[in-house]
Design an enzyme around this catalytic site. Sequence first.
Site, PDB file in Angstrom:
ATOM      1  N   GLU A   1       0.814  -1.211   0.000  1.00 38.82           N
ATOM      2  CA  GLU A   1       0.000   0.000   0.000  1.00 38.82           C
ATOM      3  C   GLU A   1       0.846   1.260   0.000  1.00 38.82           C
ATOM      4  O   GLU A   1       0.679   2.154  -0.829  1.00 38.82           O
ATOM      5  CB  GLU A   1      -0.928   0.012   1.221  1.00 38.82           C
ATOM      6  CG  GLU A   1      -1.839   1.209   1.296  1.00 38.82           C
ATOM      7  CD  GLU A   1      -2.899   1.184   0.211  1.00 38.82           C
ATOM      8  OE1 GLU A   1      -2.747   1.948  -0.770  1.00 38.82           O
ATOM      9  OE2 GLU A   1      -3.866   0.414   0.339  1.00 38.82           O
TER      10      GLU A   1
ATOM     11  N   SER B   1      -7.203   1.851  -4.100  1.00 38.06           N
ATOM     12  CA  SER B   1      -5.969   2.315  -3.457  1.00 38.06           C
ATOM     13  C   SER B   1      -5.062   3.034  -4.450  1.00 38.06           C
ATOM     14  O   SER B   1      -4.275   3.902  -4.059  1.00 38.06           O
ATOM     15  CB  SER B   1      -5.205   1.125  -2.863  1.00 38.06           C
ATOM     16  OG  SER B   1      -5.905   0.540  -1.808  1.00 38.06           O
TER      17      SER B   1
ATOM     18  N   ASP C   1       1.171   4.082  -3.010  1.00 39.35           N
ATOM     19  CA  ASP C   1       0.704   5.456  -2.815  1.00 39.35           C
ATOM     20  C   ASP C   1       1.815   6.470  -3.069  1.00 39.35           C
ATOM     21  O   ASP C   1       1.616   7.482  -3.758  1.00 39.35           O
ATOM     22  CB  ASP C   1       0.183   5.629  -1.389  1.00 39.35           C
ATOM     23  CG  ASP C   1      -1.052   4.802  -1.095  1.00 39.35           C
ATOM     24  OD1 ASP C   1      -1.701   4.345  -2.047  1.00 39.35           O
ATOM     25  OD2 ASP C   1      -1.370   4.620   0.097  1.00 39.35           O
TER      26      ASP C   1
END
Length: 655
Positions: free
Chosen positions: A321, A570, A325
């Site tokens: 994650e 995401s 990002d």
Amino acid sequence: MLLAARLASSFALIFTLSLIASGAPANSRTVVHESRNHVPRGWNAIRRADPGLILPFRIGLAQPNIENIEAYLLDVSHPSSPNYGKHWAPGRIAETFRPSRESIDTVRAWLAEAGGLDAARVNLSAGGGWLQADLTVEEAERLLETEYHVYQFEGDEERTHVACHEKYHLPEDVAKHVEIVTPTLHFDVKPKSKPVQLEKRDAPSSGSAAAHAVGQPGFGASFPKTSGTIQPVVDPALAYCDEQIVPDCLRVLYSFDYTPVAPERNSIAIVEYTPEAYVATDLDMFFANYSPAQIGERPVLNSIDGGFVQTNQTGFDYNGESNLDLQYAMTLVGRTQPVQLYQAGDDVEGASFNNLLDALDGSYCYFEGGDNPEYDSIYPDPYGGYEGPESCGTVTPAYVMSTSYSYNEADLTPAYEERQCAEYAKLGLMGVTVLYSSGDYGVAGNDGVCLYPNGTQADGAPDFNPSFPGTCPYITSVGATQVNPNSTVYEPESACEQVIYSGGGFSNVFPMPSYQKTAVEYYLTNYPPPYAPTLYNSSGTSRGFPDIAANGANYVVAIDGEFWLVYGTSCSSPVSAAIFSGINDARLAVGKGPIGFINPTIYTPAFMAAFNDITTGSNQGCDTEGFYAQPGWDPVTGVGTPNFSKLVELWLDLP
């Protein structure tokens, strides 16, 4: 010494008697203040709580003017308002919503009269929003006319939580002064009796469940998905965007060719929750392929409650994650624009959305309010983690914030969600754009669970299960699209139907905000969903989500020394954050303010026309095809994907 003690005791007695005289009558009729007919998935009651157990009892007082918060927000956020862009200072927000003296005195009087609590036991929080007292279970049960039970998570003896059974009551005259009482029905506090031992895990298979240890409760936050490792195509990358998304694909898709000119005045933040952490060598591996000038660049760490970039646990679950990002947000905004990293929670207790909000707004710090390690994730950490004080108003909110985690709406109670949602509205009043990913399971909740009519979540249940905070009307919810197989970035995208499905639907908690009324009613009138009205909130008066979308399929991400294909909303949220950060930069460069809460603007006809309308695909789940993308807004891709060159011109024309 004895005289002083007697004087103090006399003063406390006089103060308590005066409160009783001015407070709620002893025989005031009681009413149900909050209730539920199920507990979050995975939790089961195993016994009554010990009557002598101490609870960190907290009462959230009613906030005056909260009923006007949407009007206040529209006043500074709607492009037709004469006050557009005139965002509020934090002091004005605190003063506007500070609970009244009447509320404080009424609740204190009730605690004294019905609970027998002398004045010394009850404390008012620094922000004035919470009354706090340590109560035994027996005292709390008597005050709230309820029963407390010990709940256990999926048979794990180390994961227990104390909560009310089904409902709790307040005197009618007191209830109007109270928003919420904790601990009661809420499972957002991470249960603990000793530190959780995290195990190292390899990459999950496509679509597998996410890691539990993300600073959230035992039920889950959403995570990106993967189809495995790949060899990236570097040149010509644009020819393979239907198979591998890289930054250049996104720049073409969303007309985002922009170099910041006012980075020193601008700010953008990515939110992560320990143990999720980026790997520095992976950033450089990604930059080497897609932005060589940024090799060696790192995000600016803002530690919240001991948050740090941990290296103890590695693998897709722990690094996927954050790597995703930051690699895309940093590359898209470019090397001159610093990216803030809000890293929340140590690697023992973790953090929740409320811990983040505590750090951003000091007046919110007592939302959890607990200092009892049996129930609360508290700081200093009693288990040997972060030993510093709780982060309370320690972080200046960035102009754009992106979070790629979410709950199911059914995981929490409406009162809890409404109070948290109001805090996002306050951030909007301050000029902050708050983005949340909408979820990866279509009309189902995290892990694909749906709802039974009584609100219980389970595999195989029939009803649609919306996400939170995606349904909060004061954040911008971001869904997912894809470049269709055998198509190019110059052709229209569709709703994402590879590995994940764009989260979307209609809230079971929040009413429809006025800014989206026309767009949502158009969808429901012209493209009515072909389902029984019992499967989803078909009232036509509830909040629809997502608001916008961006690509969420086939992202090339460097993770632990290899490149992976990654999928999820995401991906969509940090990419959107980078684009809106560019719009802020352009406005700041000409002496204007940040765009702040964007929803009232993007739902106007002129701005809707500046998004790339997505008209194909659906977001299946709960054994249905879900909703369908249609012209205009839809509960799959919102108003569409951003076209930077069109949007920046429109926003530059606003005050």
